[in-house]
Design an enzyme around this catalytic site. Structure first.
Site, PDB file in Angstrom:
ATOM      1  N   GLU A   1      -6.643 -12.624  -2.847  1.00 10.28           N
ATOM      2  CA  GLU A   1      -7.958 -12.612  -2.218  1.00 10.28           C
ATOM      3  C   GLU A   1      -8.580 -11.246  -2.530  1.00 10.28           C
ATOM      4  OE1 GLU A   1      -8.159 -13.077   2.048  1.00 10.28           O
ATOM      5  OE2 GLU A   1     -10.355 -12.995   1.973  1.00 10.28           O
TER       6      GLU A   1
ATOM      7  N   ARG B   1       8.615 -12.223   0.710  1.00  8.67           N
ATOM      8  CA  ARG B   1       7.749 -11.173   0.192  1.00  8.67           C
ATOM      9  C   ARG B   1       8.549  -9.880   0.040  1.00  8.67           C
ATOM     10  NH1 ARG B   1       3.221 -11.583   2.735  1.00  8.67           N
ATOM     11  NH2 ARG B   1       2.415  -9.492   2.586  1.00  8.67           N
TER      12      ARG B   1
ATOM     13  N   LYS C   1      -2.652  -5.020   2.905  1.00 10.79           N
ATOM     14  CA  LYS C   1      -3.951  -4.539   2.450  1.00 10.79           C
ATOM     15  C   LYS C   1      -4.749  -3.934   3.600  1.00 10.79           C
ATOM     16  CE  LYS C   1      -4.802  -8.374  -0.027  1.00 10.79           C
ATOM     17  NZ  LYS C   1      -5.463  -9.329  -0.913  1.00 10.79           N
TER      18      LYS C   1
HETATM   19  P1  ATP Z   1      -1.243  -8.432   2.396  1.00 12.24           P
HETATM   20  O1  ATP Z   1      -0.295  -9.231   3.233  1.00 12.24           O
HETATM   21  O2  ATP Z   1      -0.662  -7.232   1.776  1.00 12.24           O
HETATM   22  O3  ATP Z   1      -2.520  -8.139   3.078  1.00 12.24           O
HETATM   23  P2  ATP Z   1      -2.035 -10.832   1.199  1.00 12.24           P
HETATM   24  O4  ATP Z   1      -0.901 -11.759   1.262  1.00 12.24           O
HETATM   25  O5  ATP Z   1      -3.114 -11.018   2.190  1.00 12.24           O
HETATM   26  O6  ATP Z   1      -1.534  -9.348   1.162  1.00 12.24           O
HETATM   27  P3  ATP Z   1      -3.196 -12.031  -1.102  1.00 12.24           P
HETATM   28  O7  ATP Z   1      -4.321 -11.513  -1.872  1.00 12.24           O
HETATM   29  O8  ATP Z   1      -3.406 -13.238  -0.292  1.00 12.24           O
HETATM   30  O9  ATP Z   1      -2.682 -10.827  -0.224  1.00 12.24           O
HETATM   31  O10 ATP Z   1      -1.914 -12.209  -2.020  1.00 12.24           O
HETATM   32  C1  ATP Z   1      -1.916 -12.803  -3.286  1.00 12.24           C
HETATM   33  C2  ATP Z   1      -0.547 -13.321  -3.579  1.00 12.24           C
HETATM   34  O11 ATP Z   1       0.402 -12.272  -3.540  1.00 12.24           O
HETATM   35  C3  ATP Z   1      -0.120 -14.360  -2.569  1.00 12.24           C
HETATM   36  O12 ATP Z   1       0.472 -15.431  -3.251  1.00 12.24           O
HETATM   37  C4  ATP Z   1       0.883 -13.632  -1.715  1.00 12.24           C
HETATM   38  O13 ATP Z   1       1.841 -14.510  -1.218  1.00 12.24           O
HETATM   39  C5  ATP Z   1       1.469 -12.616  -2.695  1.00 12.24           C
HETATM   40  N1  ATP Z   1       1.936 -11.428  -1.981  1.00 12.24           N
HETATM   41  C6  ATP Z   1       1.247 -10.671  -1.108  1.00 12.24           C
HETATM   42  N2  ATP Z   1       2.021  -9.688  -0.602  1.00 12.24           N
HETATM   43  C7  ATP Z   1       3.236  -9.821  -1.183  1.00 12.24           C
HETATM   44  C8  ATP Z   1       4.478  -9.112  -1.073  1.00 12.24           C
HETATM   45  N3  ATP Z   1       4.617  -8.066  -0.265  1.00 12.24           N
HETATM   46  N4  ATP Z   1       5.521  -9.546  -1.823  1.00 12.24           N
HETATM   47  C9  ATP Z   1       5.381 -10.599  -2.651  1.00 12.24           C
HETATM   48  N5  ATP Z   1       4.249 -11.302  -2.794  1.00 12.24           N
HETATM   49  C10 ATP Z   1       3.183 -10.940  -2.071  1.00 12.24           C
END
Ligand code: ATP
Ligand code: MG
Length: 610
Positions: A39, A309, A319
Site C-alpha cells: 500500500e 512476517r 510503517k
Molecule cells: P506495516 O505492517 O509495516 O505497516 P503493511 O503490512 O501495512 O506494513 P503493506 O504495504 O500492506 O504493508 O505490505 C505489502 C506486503 O508486504 C504485504 O503482502 C505484507 O504482508 C508484506 N509485509 C509487510 N510487512 C512485512 C514483514 N515485516 N515481513 C514480511 N512481509 C511483510
C-alpha cells in the site's frame, strides 16, 4: 569492476515453495503468478524485502512472473511520493536478479478501455500472451500495476453481488456497525437494512457512486453470516463513501472498495495463482474465498497462502511507527541511515545482494518469531568483506613523529586493495616523518595483553616499518599530544629485518598527505532488543548514541571515492561515501558513512554484561 554479484543463491525450500512445486508438477496453472502488493502509504522496509524476495524468488525459481501492484484503495493515507519510492526500492532490490520476472503492464490501455467482461478478457490475454522479449523489454521500466486501475471492474463485481442478493446497502453509522458486528466471543446482530431488495440496493449503490451521500452515510456490505465465529464474515463492509481525491484516479471516485474486496479481485484480474501474504491475513482468507466463489468467475481462482512476517531485534518494522520517527524528526527522513527502510539500508552502503541474501536465507515459516539483527549484520559483513577496497583512515588522530626519518623525505609504500580479490590490485600510500595513528592504539600504562603501542614498546605500522615509542609529549594539562618514535628502517617489506615479529600491527596515515573527511558513525537506533515489548513506548528505547559525527584523517587516494564503491577502513569497519558529500556540516569535501563495524561490538557488550 562489477559491483553487484548477480548470483544470489536460491532460497532453501519452505512450505510455500513446496506447494508451488506440487502445483507445477500437477500443471495446475499455465504459469505460476505471484505479486507483491504494497500500500503506498509509506516507504518499504526490510520486512517488505522479505516478501519481495519470496514473491519474486518463487517467480524466478518456477519460471513464473510476479507483479508489483500498488494496493491503493485508501486515498486518505496514500501519496505519489510513496509510489515513486516503492518503484525505486523494488527495482534496486531485484535488479540483476529477478527483473525479468516482472509481470507486464499492458501498454496503452487504460481502465476505461478495459471495463466490461469481453474487454476484460482481452486485457487478460494481453497479459498472458505477451512474448518473453516484450515482457523483459517493458520490465526495464518497471511499471507497477495499480489496484485503482481496476476500480471500474471491481465496481462491476460489486453490482453483481448486489443483483444476486449477496450484498446490501446499510445505513448504520460507523459506531453502530461496530456494535452490531459483535466480537469473537459475542455474536453479531443483523443490520435492520439487511433485507432490502436487490433493486433497492442497486439504486442506492449507484447513488453512492454518483456522490449523492456524504462520507459515512452508508456502506455496501457483503451478506454472509452475522453468527459466524469469524468476525470477518459478519457482513463485512466492501465499499465505503469517501469524498476524497486519489493520487492515481483523481476525482473520479466518491466510493472506494475496502482492502479485502479489492485485494482478491485484483489478484484474480491479474491472473495471480499464488497470493502470498503475512499471517495476520489468515483470518481474512475465508472472506477472500467467499468473494471470489460468489462471483462465479470463469477462470481459475487465486489462492491465498500465509507466512510469518519478519520481526527484527533492535528494530521497529511498522510503517506507522517509521512515519512517526520521520514526522517527529527523530531521524532525518525515510532514508536516514538508521532506518530499517530499504532506502536507508541502501544509503548506508548495504548492497542489494546482501539484502537479498539475508531475505532469502532467514527462511519462511508459519510461526512468528524474532530474527536477531546480528544475522543481518553478519550477512552485510560477509558481503562487504568480499568486495570492499581496503583503505587506511584514522578516526581519532594522535600525532607520531618518526625521529630517525629525515624531514622532508617522502616514500611510497605498496598496499593491497583487497586480500579477498586479487583483481582489485595494489595502490601506493605515502609515508613521511609525521604520521597519525589511532589514539586508542597507544596506552601509557598498558595492561599485559595490550599488543599495540606503549612507552618502550614496538608495533608494526601496516604496510610499513616497525616503530618503537621513545617519548610521550603532553600539554600543560597532561593530555598526550604527540609520540616520538624511532623506526627500524630495515623492517619494511623486502628489508633485512622485515621478518622480525612484533605482536601488534596498527594503521596510520601520513600527516602531510592525509585529507580531512566527515565521518558519520551510525549505530543501532534502539538499545533494547524488543523496543515495543510489553506495550512500552518504543521511543523510550532510542539509542542516544546512534550517530556520532567526527573529522577523520584519511589516506589521500580516497579523494577519488565514489558512492558506488565500498570501502573497509582497515581495523575499523566498512564505509561508503555519502551521496550528499558536498553538504558536509563540517565543511569537508567528503562524507563517509559507516555501514557497519568490523566486528560485532554489541555481542561483546552483551558478553561483558553477562
Ligand atoms: P506495516 O505492517 O509495516 O505497516 P503493511 O503490512 O501495512 O506494513 P503493506 O504495504 O500492506 O504493508 O505490505 C505489502 C506486503 O508486504 C504485504 O503482502 C505484507 O504482508 C508484506 N509485509 C509487510 N510487512 C512485512 C514483514 N515485516 N515481513 C514480511 N512481509 C511483510
Ligand atoms: Mg498492510
Amino acid at each position: 569492476m562489477s559491483l553487484e554479484n548477480k548470483e544470489t543463491p536460491s532460497a532453501p525450500s519452505d512450505f510455500i515453495r513446496d506447494i508451488v512445486a506440487r502445483h507445477v508438477a500437477e500443471q495446475k496453472y499455465p504459469r505460476v503468478h505471484t505479486r507483491f502488493p504494497p500500500e503506498p502509504n509509506g516507504y518499504l522496509h526490510i520486512g517488505h524485502a522479505k516478501s519481495i524476495c519470496l514473491n519474486f524468488g518463487i517467480a524466478r525459481e518456477f519460471g513464473g512472473v510476479c507483479n508489483l501492484r500498488m494496493d491503493d484503495t485508501n486515498p486518505a493515507k496514500e501519496d505519489v511520493e510513496y509510489v515513486d519510492s516503492i518503484i525505486e526500492d523494488v527495482n534496486w532490490l531485484i535488479g540483476g536478479w529477478a527483473e525479468d520476472r516482472l509481470g507486464l503492464k499492458p501498454q496503452g490501455k487504460t481502465p476505461e478501455t478495459i471495463s466490461g467482461d469481453g474487454k476484460r478478457d482481452f486485457y487478460l490475454s494481453s497479459i498472458f500472451g505477451t512474448s518473453e522479449a516484450e515482457r523483459i523489454h517493458s520490465a526495464v521500466k518497471l511499471e507497477p500495476f495499480y489496484a485503482s486501475d481496476y476500480f471500474d471492474q471491481i465496481y462491476d463485481y460489486a453490482e453483481k453481488l448486489v443483483e444476486k442478493g449477496s450484498a446490501f446497502v446499510c445505513d448504520l453509522s460507523p459506531a453502530d456497525l461496530e456494535f452490531y458486528r459483535g466480537a469473537p466471543d459475542r455474536p453479531g446482530k443483523d443490520s435492520p437494512f439487511r433485507n432490502r431488495t436487490p433493486e433497492e440496493n442497486l439504486d442506492l449503490f449507484q447513488r453512492m457512486k454518483a456522490g449523492e451521500f456524504p462520507d459515512g452515510a452508508c456502506t455496501l456490505r457483503a451478506k454472509i453470516d452475522m453468527a459466524s465465529p469469524n468476525i470477518w464474515l459478519r457482513d463485512p463492509v466492501i465499499y465505503r463513501i469517501k469524498n476524497a481525491g486519489h493520487h492515481h484516479t483523481g476525482l473520479k471516485w466518491r466510493i472506494y472498495p475496502m482492502y479485502d474486496f479489492a485485494h482478491c479481485l485484483s489478484d484474480y484480474i491479474e491472473g495471480v495463482t499464488h497470493s502470498i501474504c503475512t499471517l495476520e491475513f489468515e483470518v481474512h482468507r475465508p472472506l477472500y474465498d467467499w468473494i471470489l466463489e460468489n462471483l462465479t468467475l470463469p477462470r481459475a481462482l487465486p489462492k491465498q497462502y500465509e507466512f510469518a512476517r519478519l520481526n527484527l531485534s533492535y528494530t521497529v518494522l511498522s510503517k506507522r511507527k517509521l512515519l512517526q520517527l520521520v514526522e517527529e524528526k527523530i531521524v532525518t527522513g525515510w532514508d536516514d541511515l538508521r532506518m530499517p527502510t530499504i532506502c536507508g539500508i541502501r544509503r548506508r552502503g548495504v548492497t542489494s545482494e546482501a539484502l537479498r541474501a539475508f531475505a532469502c536465507n532467514i527462511g519462511i515459516t508459519k510461526y512468528n518469531g524474532l530474527t536477531d539483527v546480528a544475522v543481518l549484520e553478519h550477512t552485510i559483513r560477509e558481503d562487504l568483506n568480499r568486495r570492499a577496497l581496503r583503505r587506511l583512515a584514522v578516526l581519532r588522530p594522535l600525532k607520531v613523529v618518526i625521529t630517525n626519518f629525515p624531514e622532508g623525505k617522502g616514500e611510497e609504500l605498496s598496499a593491497v586493495n583487497n586480500p579477498e580479490d586479487e583483481s582489485a590490485g595494489r595502490r601506493k600510500i605515502p609515508f613521511s616523518r609525521e604520521l597519525f595513528i589511532e589514539r586508542e592504539d597507544f596506552q601509557e600504562v598498558a595492561p599485559p595483553k595490550f599488543f599495540r603501542l606503549k612507552p618502550g614498546g614496538e608495533v608494526r605500522l601496516k604496510y610499513a616499518y616497525i616503530i618503537k615509542c621513545d617519548e610521550v609529549i603532553k600539554d600543560a594539562s597532561g593530555n598526550i599530544t604527540e609520540l616520538r618514535c624511532t623506526a627500524d628502517l630495515d623492517s619494511k617489506s623486502g628489508g633485512a629485518t622485515a621478518a622480525r615479529k612484533v605482536k601488534g600491527t596498527i594503521h596510520w596515515v601520513s600527516a602531510a598527505h592525509a585529507i580531512d573527511a566527515e565521518v558519520r558513525l551510525y549505530d543501532r537506533l534502539f538499545t533494547e532488543a524488543e523496543p515495543e515489548k510489553d506495550g512500552r513506548d518504543f521511543k523510550s528505547a532510542l539509542n542516544p548514541r546512534s550517530l556520532e559525527v567526527i573529522t577523520a584523517k584519511i589516506e589521500p587516494s580516497l579523494k577519488d571515492a565514489t558512492p558506488e564503491l565500498r570501502y573497509q577502513f582497515e581495523r575499523i569497519g566498512y564505509f561508503t561515501l555519502d551521496k550528499d558529500s558536498r553538504l558536509s556540516t563540517l565543511n569537508h569535501q567528503l562524507i563517509f558513512n559507516r555501514t557497519i563495524t568490523l566486528k560485532d561490538t554489541w555481542a561483546k557488550e552483551a558478553h561483558k554484561a553477562a
